[in-house]
Motif scaffolding. Sequence first.
Motif, PDB file in Angstrom:
ATOM      1  N   CYS A  10       8.786   3.080  -7.232  1.00  0.00           N
ATOM      2  CA  CYS A  10       7.622   2.516  -6.549  1.00  0.00           C
ATOM      3  C   CYS A  10       6.692   1.919  -7.591  1.00  0.00           C
ATOM      4  CB  CYS A  10       6.885   3.596  -5.761  1.00  0.00           C
ATOM      5  SG  CYS A  10       5.406   3.002  -4.910  1.00  0.00           S
ATOM      6  N   ALA A  11       6.339   0.660  -7.427  1.00  0.00           N
ATOM      7  CA  ALA A  11       5.415  -0.001  -8.351  1.00  0.00           C
ATOM      8  C   ALA A  11       3.997   0.414  -7.985  1.00  0.00           C
ATOM      9  CB  ALA A  11       5.567  -1.519  -8.276  1.00  0.00           C
ATOM     10  N   THR A  12       3.520   1.500  -8.605  1.00  0.00           N
ATOM     11  CA  THR A  12       2.194   2.003  -8.263  1.00  0.00           C
ATOM     12  C   THR A  12       1.518   2.571  -9.494  1.00  0.00           C
ATOM     13  OG1 THR A  12       0.961   3.557  -6.877  1.00  0.00           O
ATOM     14  CG2 THR A  12       3.094   4.291  -7.678  1.00  0.00           C
ATOM     15  N   ASP A  13       0.224   2.479  -9.533  1.00  0.00           N
ATOM     16  CA  ASP A  13      -0.554   3.184 -10.553  1.00  0.00           C
ATOM     17  C   ASP A  13      -1.639   4.001  -9.862  1.00  0.00           C
ATOM     18  OD1 ASP A  13      -2.172   1.189  -9.639  1.00  0.00           O
ATOM     19  OD2 ASP A  13      -2.627   0.313 -11.605  1.00  0.00           O
ATOM     20  N   ALA A  14      -1.297   4.525  -8.679  1.00  0.00           N
ATOM     21  CA  ALA A  14      -2.269   5.239  -7.856  1.00  0.00           C
ATOM     22  C   ALA A  14      -2.677   6.557  -8.498  1.00  0.00           C
ATOM     23  CB  ALA A  14      -1.679   5.491  -6.470  1.00  0.00           C
ATOM     24  N   ALA A  15      -3.878   6.984  -8.199  1.00  0.00           N
ATOM     25  CA  ALA A  15      -4.406   8.253  -8.682  1.00  0.00           C
ATOM     26  C   ALA A  15      -4.062   9.361  -7.689  1.00  0.00           C
ATOM     27  CB  ALA A  15      -5.919   8.150  -8.857  1.00  0.00           C
ATOM     28  N   PRO A  16      -4.051  10.615  -8.148  1.00  0.00           N
ATOM     29  CA  PRO A  16      -3.834  11.735  -7.225  1.00  0.00           C
ATOM     30  C   PRO A  16      -4.790  11.673  -6.043  1.00  0.00           C
ATOM     31  CG  PRO A  16      -3.732  12.508  -9.489  1.00  0.00           C
ATOM     32  CD  PRO A  16      -4.177  11.068  -9.546  1.00  0.00           C
ATOM     33  N   GLY A  17      -4.254  11.932  -4.862  1.00  0.00           N
ATOM     34  CA  GLY A  17      -5.032  11.869  -3.632  1.00  0.00           C
ATOM     35  C   GLY A  17      -4.858  10.577  -2.868  1.00  0.00           C
ATOM     36  N   ALA A  18      -4.384   9.532  -3.545  1.00  0.00           N
ATOM     37  CA  ALA A  18      -4.164   8.246  -2.877  1.00  0.00           C
ATOM     38  C   ALA A  18      -2.891   8.309  -2.036  1.00  0.00           C
ATOM     39  CB  ALA A  18      -4.065   7.129  -3.909  1.00  0.00           C
ATOM     40  N   VAL A  19      -2.810   7.413  -1.081  1.00  0.00           N
ATOM     41  CA  VAL A  19      -1.615   7.288  -0.243  1.00  0.00           C
ATOM     42  C   VAL A  19      -1.031   5.903  -0.477  1.00  0.00           C
ATOM     43  CG1 VAL A  19      -0.701   7.248   2.105  1.00  0.00           C
ATOM     44  CG2 VAL A  19      -2.498   8.890   1.492  1.00  0.00           C
ATOM     45  N   VAL A  20       0.240   5.850  -0.846  1.00  0.00           N
ATOM     46  CA  VAL A  20       0.913   4.578  -1.093  1.00  0.00           C
ATOM     47  C   VAL A  20       1.985   4.372  -0.022  1.00  0.00           C
ATOM     48  CG1 VAL A  20       0.464   4.650  -3.566  1.00  0.00           C
ATOM     49  CG2 VAL A  20       2.593   5.605  -2.687  1.00  0.00           C
ATOM     50  N   THR A  21       2.180   3.114   0.343  1.00  0.00           N
ATOM     51  CA  THR A  21       3.196   2.762   1.331  1.00  0.00           C
ATOM     52  C   THR A  21       4.378   2.140   0.603  1.00  0.00           C
ATOM     53  OG1 THR A  21       1.495   2.368   3.020  1.00  0.00           O
ATOM     54  CG2 THR A  21       3.696   1.436   3.413  1.00  0.00           C
ATOM     55  N   LEU A  22       5.532   2.725   0.764  1.00  0.00           N
ATOM     56  CA  LEU A  22       6.732   2.231   0.095  1.00  0.00           C
ATOM     57  C   LEU A  22       7.250   0.990   0.808  1.00  0.00           C
ATOM     58  CD1 LEU A  22       8.587   5.602  -0.612  1.00  0.00           C
ATOM     59  CD2 LEU A  22       6.796   4.462  -1.936  1.00  0.00           C
ATOM     60  N   ASP A  23       7.934   0.114   0.079  1.00  0.00           N
ATOM     61  CA  ASP A  23       8.442  -1.101   0.702  1.00  0.00           C
ATOM     62  C   ASP A  23       9.632  -0.784   1.609  1.00  0.00           C
ATOM     63  OD1 ASP A  23      10.823  -0.956  -0.840  1.00  0.00           O
ATOM     64  OD2 ASP A  23      10.063  -2.322  -2.373  1.00  0.00           O
ATOM     65  N   ASP A  24      10.103  -1.798   2.322  1.00  0.00           N
ATOM     66  CA  ASP A  24      11.140  -1.573   3.336  1.00  0.00           C
ATOM     67  C   ASP A  24      12.413  -0.979   2.744  1.00  0.00           C
ATOM     68  OD1 ASP A  24       9.534  -2.541   5.375  1.00  0.00           O
ATOM     69  OD2 ASP A  24      10.247  -4.602   5.167  1.00  0.00           O
ATOM     70  N   THR A  25      12.844  -1.507   1.591  1.00  0.00           N
ATOM     71  CA  THR A  25      14.103  -1.044   1.001  1.00  0.00           C
ATOM     72  C   THR A  25      14.001   0.405   0.562  1.00  0.00           C
ATOM     73  OG1 THR A  25      14.643  -3.277   0.245  1.00  0.00           O
ATOM     74  CG2 THR A  25      15.778  -1.460  -0.837  1.00  0.00           C
ATOM     75  N   VAL A  26      12.936   0.750  -0.155  1.00  0.00           N
ATOM     76  CA  VAL A  26      12.780   2.128  -0.626  1.00  0.00           C
ATOM     77  C   VAL A  26      12.531   3.065   0.546  1.00  0.00           C
ATOM     78  CG1 VAL A  26      11.461   3.650  -2.137  1.00  0.00           C
ATOM     79  CG2 VAL A  26      11.926   1.302  -2.845  1.00  0.00           C
ATOM     80  N   SER A  27      11.771   2.614   1.537  1.00  0.00           N
ATOM     81  CA  SER A  27      11.532   3.445   2.723  1.00  0.00           C
ATOM     82  C   SER A  27      12.836   3.766   3.437  1.00  0.00           C
ATOM     83  CB  SER A  27      10.576   2.728   3.683  1.00  0.00           C
ATOM     84  OG  SER A  27       9.274   2.628   3.144  1.00  0.00           O
TER      85      SER A  27
END
Length: 226
Positions: A10-27
């Motif tokens: 997942c291409a993310t640099d989110a901090a703890p507590g954040a919610v990220v949505t995965l793309d269609d393929t990874v989902s």
Amino acid sequence: VLSRPRRFWCATDAAPGAVVTLDDTVSHHVLRVTGVAPGEELELFDGHGNVYAGRLRSVSSGRAEVEILTLLPPLVLAEPILLAGLLKHSAFDLVVRMATELGVRKLVPVLASRSVARGDRRDRWARIARSAAAQSGAAPPEIAPPSSLADALASLPSGIELVVCVPGAPRAPPAAGPRAILVGPEGGWTADEVSEAVAVGALPVGLGPRVLRADTAVVAALTSLG
């Protein structure tokens, strides 16, 4: 024995507590192939050495929504750099997978004299590397664009030890530091290509008495020389 949570890209640099949505393929891989259920923990990696512990929070419109719990200790990027003669597509796909699983830091496809295949398939190779990284826990390597041997050699960092695989050459001494490994295509490097590598400091090394397929030679080289 408790198993480690499954790992997904997942291409993310989110901090703890954040919610990220995965793309269609990874989902699809998370939900359908692996069968992770809401509430279960998983891990996300971004391809740059960062790994996040997370929990599948919910599913929205077929996409997995993951809550980031914490940033885990970074993956240690392995040292070897692989310069591999470009092979036919299915064989080079295997090279990408094996190189990832065996901890290659950078993979440089080389348009060698005896390479039959041509073309830049980095999008496909990157997907294969991410899949292999998720399975093995490795960090996916940087994959350079296909280049000539001269350009590939010129791209290497200064001070790196360089070995070129040549049938019949002596076994390599133990690595004294970071090492770049040259493995040729089917049919091997030409005499001119070996000379070109030796001219910039490469040591010719052998992989034993047997004649190996080019993709098998990559695995042998990385396990014995890396």
